[in-house]
Design a protein around this motif. Sequence first.
Motif, PDB file in Angstrom:
ATOM      1  N   CYS A  44       5.446  11.250  -3.434  1.00 47.85           N
ATOM      2  CA  CYS A  44       4.289  10.777  -3.273  1.00 47.85           C
ATOM      3  C   CYS A  44       4.292   9.217  -2.835  1.00 47.85           C
ATOM      4  N   PRO A  46       2.721   5.669  -1.067  1.00 48.23           N
ATOM      5  CA  PRO A  46       1.429   5.294  -0.859  1.00 48.23           C
ATOM      6  C   PRO A  46       0.676   5.529   0.344  1.00 48.23           C
ATOM      7  N   HIS A  47       1.238   5.433   1.556  1.00 46.64           N
ATOM      8  CA  HIS A  47       0.560   5.685   2.661  1.00 46.64           C
ATOM      9  C   HIS A  47       0.426   7.180   2.978  1.00 46.64           C
ATOM     10  N   HIS A  48       0.987   7.976   2.240  1.00 44.87           N
ATOM     11  CA  HIS A  48       0.832   9.465   2.450  1.00 44.87           C
ATOM     12  C   HIS A  48      -0.396   9.992   1.497  1.00 44.87           C
ATOM     13  N   GLY A  49      -0.330   9.516   0.141  1.00 46.56           N
ATOM     14  CA  GLY A  49      -1.346  10.218  -0.905  1.00 46.56           C
ATOM     15  C   GLY A  49      -0.771  11.476  -1.592  1.00 46.56           C
ATOM     16  N   GLU A  51      -2.655  14.259  -2.018  1.00 49.49           N
ATOM     17  CA  GLU A  51      -2.880  15.329  -1.347  1.00 49.49           C
ATOM     18  C   GLU A  51      -1.649  15.996  -0.374  1.00 49.49           C
ATOM     19  N   SER A  75      -2.076   6.055  -7.582  1.00 47.63           N
ATOM     20  CA  SER A  75      -2.608   6.708  -6.216  1.00 47.63           C
ATOM     21  C   SER A  75      -3.833   7.664  -6.701  1.00 47.63           C
ATOM     22  N   GLN A  77      -7.302   8.811  -8.039  1.00 48.19           N
ATOM     23  CA  GLN A  77      -8.528   8.212  -8.127  1.00 48.19           C
ATOM     24  C   GLN A  77      -9.459   8.442  -9.362  1.00 48.19           C
ATOM     25  N   GLU A  81      -9.608  14.152 -10.633  1.00 48.00           N
ATOM     26  CA  GLU A  81      -8.689  14.532  -9.642  1.00 48.00           C
ATOM     27  C   GLU A  81      -7.341  14.969 -10.297  1.00 48.00           C
ATOM     28  N   ARG A 104       1.908   1.445  -5.019  1.00 47.02           N
ATOM     29  CA  ARG A 104       0.450   0.991  -4.501  1.00 47.02           C
ATOM     30  C   ARG A 104       0.051  -0.220  -5.289  1.00 47.02           C
ATOM     31  N   ALA A 108      -6.016   3.081  -7.306  1.00 52.38           N
ATOM     32  CA  ALA A 108      -6.853   3.745  -6.533  1.00 52.38           C
ATOM     33  C   ALA A 108      -8.106   4.028  -7.621  1.00 52.38           C
TER      34      ALA A 108
END
Length: 286
Positions: A44, A46-49, A51, A75, A77, A81, A104, A108
């Motif tokens: 996982c 940071p720029h992928h997330g 999901e 990451s 939220q 989630e 990150r 988030a």
Amino acid sequence: MTVSPSTSDGRRSWPTRIEIIPTEGIVERVAAKVPLTTPVTVTCLPHHGIERTMHAAVQLSVLGYKAIPHLAARSLQSRAELTGILRECDAAGIGEVFVIGGDRKKPAGIYESALPVLEDIAQYTGGTMRAGIAGYPEGHPLVGPVDVLDALLAKQHLASHVVTQMCFSASTILDFAALLRREGVELPVWAGVAGSLPRTKLVSLGTQIGVGSSLKFLSRKGPLALKLLSGDQYSPDSLIAGLESRPGSIAGVHLYSFNSLDSVPGGPEQAPAPAAALIPGAAREG
């Protein structure tokens, strides 16, 4: 799946899991290259997330792999989630996650570290979800060694095992495992090892994911560095062999593949993947 530098001379084979990055087409490549018996963990970044991590993990689980998504606390939220992710895991038959703080810079949501995520996972699942946590044989770039150890002690009752950061020194990994035992961390330790991949890619990607200290270790070792990084291809065989010097210290090998799967040990010992499961979104239906 197991990894061993050699099985003909009596040396042991290591339980092994493969870490992948959830880039486009990786599920199809795993299905073609990796045995179904090999657990696959999904990063996982940071720029992928999260999901993207969960989408790949669910698809892999539908195909029959033991898929282990990484959950980066910073990451996430919200608790909502997290509970949604846990429901998704349950529906897909995913029984294990790997919980980290994450890279990150600004959280988030409400989670700033792995511990509260582990606590909520234990609460929401009744303790049925297995969770791995991270260990740092060469130290954490932002956290002091005492604080890192205290964090492991605080988390171990909520975790099932420790996976070390990628390291190129067997003795460093073994010393770290011994330190954990002395200080009261009893979790099994999986050695984080770079898989076989082009040398230039290893150096480039290793620096990007924050293992510069391990790469600097190589530069201080002279002949050892030349041996490890000579030629066009890096191989972890000698490091893995070195882990055998202290039997019982290591539970298995966690291979950081960087999506280089052509030389995965064991080969694709599996039937072809169901075509429907490889269609984007198909794994989430039903």
